[in-house]
Design an enzyme around this catalytic site. Structure first.
Site, PDB file in Angstrom:
ATOM      1  CE  LYS A 181      -4.854 -16.962  -3.724  1.00  0.00           C
ATOM      2  NZ  LYS A 181      -3.866 -17.008  -2.634  1.00  0.00           N
ATOM      3  N   GLY A 237       6.849  -2.393   3.817  1.00  0.00           N
ATOM      4  CA  GLY A 237       5.534  -2.839   4.252  1.00  0.00           C
ATOM      5  C   GLY A 237       5.589  -3.347   5.679  1.00  0.00           C
ATOM      6  CB  VAL A 290       3.747 -10.524   6.215  1.00  0.00           C
ATOM      7  CG1 VAL A 290       5.077 -11.160   5.880  1.00  0.00           C
ATOM      8  CG2 VAL A 290       2.621 -11.535   6.038  1.00  0.00           C
TER       9      VAL A 290
HETATM   10  P1  NAD Z   1      -1.073  -6.249   4.986  1.00  0.00           P
HETATM   11  O1  NAD Z   1      -2.148  -5.595   4.205  1.00  0.00           O
HETATM   12  O2  NAD Z   1      -1.286  -6.550   6.424  1.00  0.00           O
HETATM   13  O3  NAD Z   1       0.269  -5.373   4.894  1.00  0.00           O
HETATM   14  C1  NAD Z   1       0.745  -4.828   3.723  1.00  0.00           C
HETATM   15  C2  NAD Z   1       1.384  -3.499   4.076  1.00  0.00           C
HETATM   16  O4  NAD Z   1       2.063  -2.995   2.923  1.00  0.00           O
HETATM   17  C3  NAD Z   1       0.368  -2.447   4.505  1.00  0.00           C
HETATM   18  O5  NAD Z   1       0.777  -1.860   5.724  1.00  0.00           O
HETATM   19  C4  NAD Z   1       0.404  -1.436   3.348  1.00  0.00           C
HETATM   20  O6  NAD Z   1       0.146  -0.105   3.777  1.00  0.00           O
HETATM   21  C5  NAD Z   1       1.831  -1.594   2.863  1.00  0.00           C
HETATM   22  N1  NAD Z   1       2.078  -1.141   1.497  1.00  0.00           N
HETATM   23  C6  NAD Z   1       1.294  -1.236   0.417  1.00  0.00           C
HETATM   24  N2  NAD Z   1       1.903  -0.688  -0.652  1.00  0.00           N
HETATM   25  C7  NAD Z   1       3.113  -0.265  -0.247  1.00  0.00           C
HETATM   26  C8  NAD Z   1       4.207   0.359  -0.873  1.00  0.00           C
HETATM   27  N3  NAD Z   1       4.178   0.690  -2.179  1.00  0.00           N
HETATM   28  N4  NAD Z   1       5.301   0.653  -0.138  1.00  0.00           N
HETATM   29  C9  NAD Z   1       5.358   0.350   1.167  1.00  0.00           C
HETATM   30  N5  NAD Z   1       4.336  -0.252   1.839  1.00  0.00           N
HETATM   31  C10 NAD Z   1       3.235  -0.548   1.133  1.00  0.00           C
HETATM   32  O7  NAD Z   1      -0.714  -7.561   4.144  1.00  0.00           O
HETATM   33  P2  NAD Z   1       0.149  -8.807   4.652  1.00  0.00           P
HETATM   34  O8  NAD Z   1      -0.778  -9.892   5.052  1.00  0.00           O
HETATM   35  O9  NAD Z   1       1.193  -8.328   5.589  1.00  0.00           O
HETATM   36  O10 NAD Z   1       0.825  -9.285   3.272  1.00  0.00           O
HETATM   37  C11 NAD Z   1       1.970  -8.629   2.762  1.00  0.00           C
HETATM   38  C12 NAD Z   1       2.457  -9.373   1.526  1.00  0.00           C
HETATM   39  O11 NAD Z   1       2.769 -10.722   1.860  1.00  0.00           O
HETATM   40  C13 NAD Z   1       1.429  -9.457   0.389  1.00  0.00           C
HETATM   41  O12 NAD Z   1       2.114  -9.413  -0.847  1.00  0.00           O
HETATM   42  C14 NAD Z   1       0.823 -10.846   0.570  1.00  0.00           C
HETATM   43  O13 NAD Z   1       0.316 -11.346  -0.653  1.00  0.00           O
HETATM   44  C15 NAD Z   1       2.037 -11.615   1.024  1.00  0.00           C
HETATM   45  N6  NAD Z   1       1.720 -12.826   1.800  1.00  0.00           N
HETATM   46  C16 NAD Z   1       0.998 -12.737   2.951  1.00  0.00           C
HETATM   47  C17 NAD Z   1       0.746 -13.895   3.691  1.00  0.00           C
HETATM   48  C18 NAD Z   1      -0.016 -13.842   4.991  1.00  0.00           C
HETATM   49  O14 NAD Z   1      -0.033 -14.866   5.696  1.00  0.00           O
HETATM   50  N7  NAD Z   1      -0.613 -12.727   5.366  1.00  0.00           N
HETATM   51  C19 NAD Z   1       1.212 -15.148   3.231  1.00  0.00           C
HETATM   52  C20 NAD Z   1       1.978 -15.200   2.054  1.00  0.00           C
HETATM   53  C21 NAD Z   1       2.220 -14.016   1.339  1.00  0.00           C
END
Ligand code: NAD
Length: 371
Positions: free
Chosen positions: A97, A199, A203
């Site tokens: 990372k 959220g 994802v």
């Molecule tokens: P994203 O930024 O598109 O979505 C995250 C969402 O969570 C946003 O809409 C945000 O407003 C919301 N959010 C933040 N704090 C919050 C809270 N306290 N309560 C409710 N909603 C809240 O991010 P993503 O790509 O969808 O990733 C989401 C999670 O999945 C992260 O933890 C990320 O590390 C993990 N993840 C993502 C991927 C990927 O391929 N994108 C892969 C593995 C893990």
């Protein structure tokens, strides 16, 4: 194992570099490279935890850390997490990372990206990068002008692997939720099953859409209340306040926002049979898997269920190394192995009366030759 190396001193970091050998998060990292490039102002840390199964693969995070030592810790923890995730996904990749230490205004310049690309290239393939928080597909294209060891690039052909890993992550989580429903509730499919999604970004939104197609009952929440309401209206679900989602009575709680949401207090207040979602590091501390297990709540270890994105990124990279385009089919085939892995973990968890997160960690450690 290659000896750990580090170079340079983190600007603003009072702790001497040698001190982190003794940090618990260090965990025998093979490589910790501090990159400081004066002209562009780039400061970054590249960490490779294990190359036992292949080159250390994991995204680059672009983030403002108030405390540089926090950046180092983040790099170390995330890199180890990638070793476990890649191993459990059956990928021939190790774990790595990178973090780029952004200023308060998160200024990102082409010069910084060029310098970072050069640093990745200089490692000669020991570290393979991709998107993470704060880094886009366009940034990967910029990096690709300086290094071959980058993935998550735009799709270049019909049905070719690549592009935004989010939908692949959602697909794996969806399959993992179906497996959890089968295991815990004895039901085939999500029809009528109540899933609370925290959220609704890339994802969580994708997971909700897939479950809606199957007739799941959805409760959605996001700190962007408008986004949760809009998706709930589109999918026929209900939106609740962000701080209410963790206690909604439901069958499945699917955390897809932040990490560290499961601690003593939140676990005691859960009203669900299953926790299965994509957010990284859902357990505030590794000790929190046990109270979940003792409450009889089935937990899908986050790095196992959310591996769809890295499966996509790694398949794209590995195919390109072989001089071909990876296909969406091969990505989906790999992702479709996630439910089987979860089932194996849950069975071992029941047999050994050990929480699933600990079972997964032990399996991963064995796979990377550290068991
Ligand atoms: P994203 O930024 O598109 O979505 C995250 C969402 O969570 C946003 O809409 C945000 O407003 C919301 N959010 C933040 N704090 C919050 C809270 N306290 N309560 C409710 N909603 C809240 O991010 P993503 O790509 O969808 O990733 C989401 C999670 O999945 C992260 O933890 C990320 O590390 C993990 N993840 C993502 C991927 C990927 O391929 N994108 C892969 C593995 C893990």
């Amino acid at each position: 194992m290659a000896p750990a190396r580090c170079a340079g001193q983190l600007k603003g970091c009072d702790t001497p570099m040698t001190a982190f050998w003794t940090e618990p998060d260090f965990d025998d990292h093979e490589l910790v490279q501090v990159v400081h490039e004066r002209q562009s102002g780039l400061t970054a840390i590249i960490a490779v935890h294990s190359s036992h199964l292949g080159p250390g693969a994991g995204g680059t995070r672009f983030w403002h850390y108030p405390d540089p030592q926090g950046a180092l810790r983040d790099a170390l923890r995330l890199s180890r997490g990638m070793s476990y995730k890649n191993a459990m996904a059956g990928l021939p990749m190790g774990g790595g990372k990178a973090v780029i230490l952004a200023d308060n205004a998160r200024t990102k310049t082409p010069e910084m990206l060029a310098a970072f690309g050069d640093a990745v290239e200089a490692l000669g393939g020991q570290y393979v990068t991709a998107e993470d928080v704060g880094m886009s597909e366009a940034d990967m294209v910029t990096l690709s002008q300086r290094t071959a060891h980058v993935s998550g690039l735009p799709v270049t052909g019909e049905n070719a692997a690549g592009g935004d890993p989010g939908p692949f992550t959602s697909y794996g989580i969806y399959l993992g939720i179906l497996a959890a429903i089968r295991h815990k509730l004895g039901k085939d499919g999500a029809a009528g099953v109540h899933v609370a999604v925290q959220g609704v970004g890339s994802v969580g939104g994708g997971v909700a859409r897939l479950l809606a197609k199957d007739g799941a009952k959805l409760t959605l929440a996001d700190i962007d209340a408008g986004a949760a309401q809009a998706l709930a209206s589109e999918l026929g679900g209900v939106a609740v306040e962000a701080d209410a989602i963790m206690t909604v009575p439901c069958d499945v709680l699917s955390p897809n926002a932040l990490g560290a949401i499961l601690d003593e207090d939140s676990i005691a207040a859960l009203d669900t049979a299953i926790v299965a979602g994509g957010a990284n590091n859902q357990l505030a501390r590794s000790a929190h898997g046990d109270p979940l297990f003792k409450r009889g709540i089935l937990y899908a270890p986050d790095y196992v269920i959310n591996a769809g994105g890295i499966i996509s990124v790694a398949s794209e990279y590995l195919a390109r190394r072989e001089g071909r385009l990876g296909s969406v089919e091969e990505v989906r085939t790999r992702i479709e192995q996630i439910p089987g892995r979860l089932e194996e973990i849950w069975q071992e968890s029941a047999a050994s009366q050990t929480s699933p997160d600990i079972v997964a960690d032990r399996m991963a450690q064995k796979l990377i030759g550290r068991g």
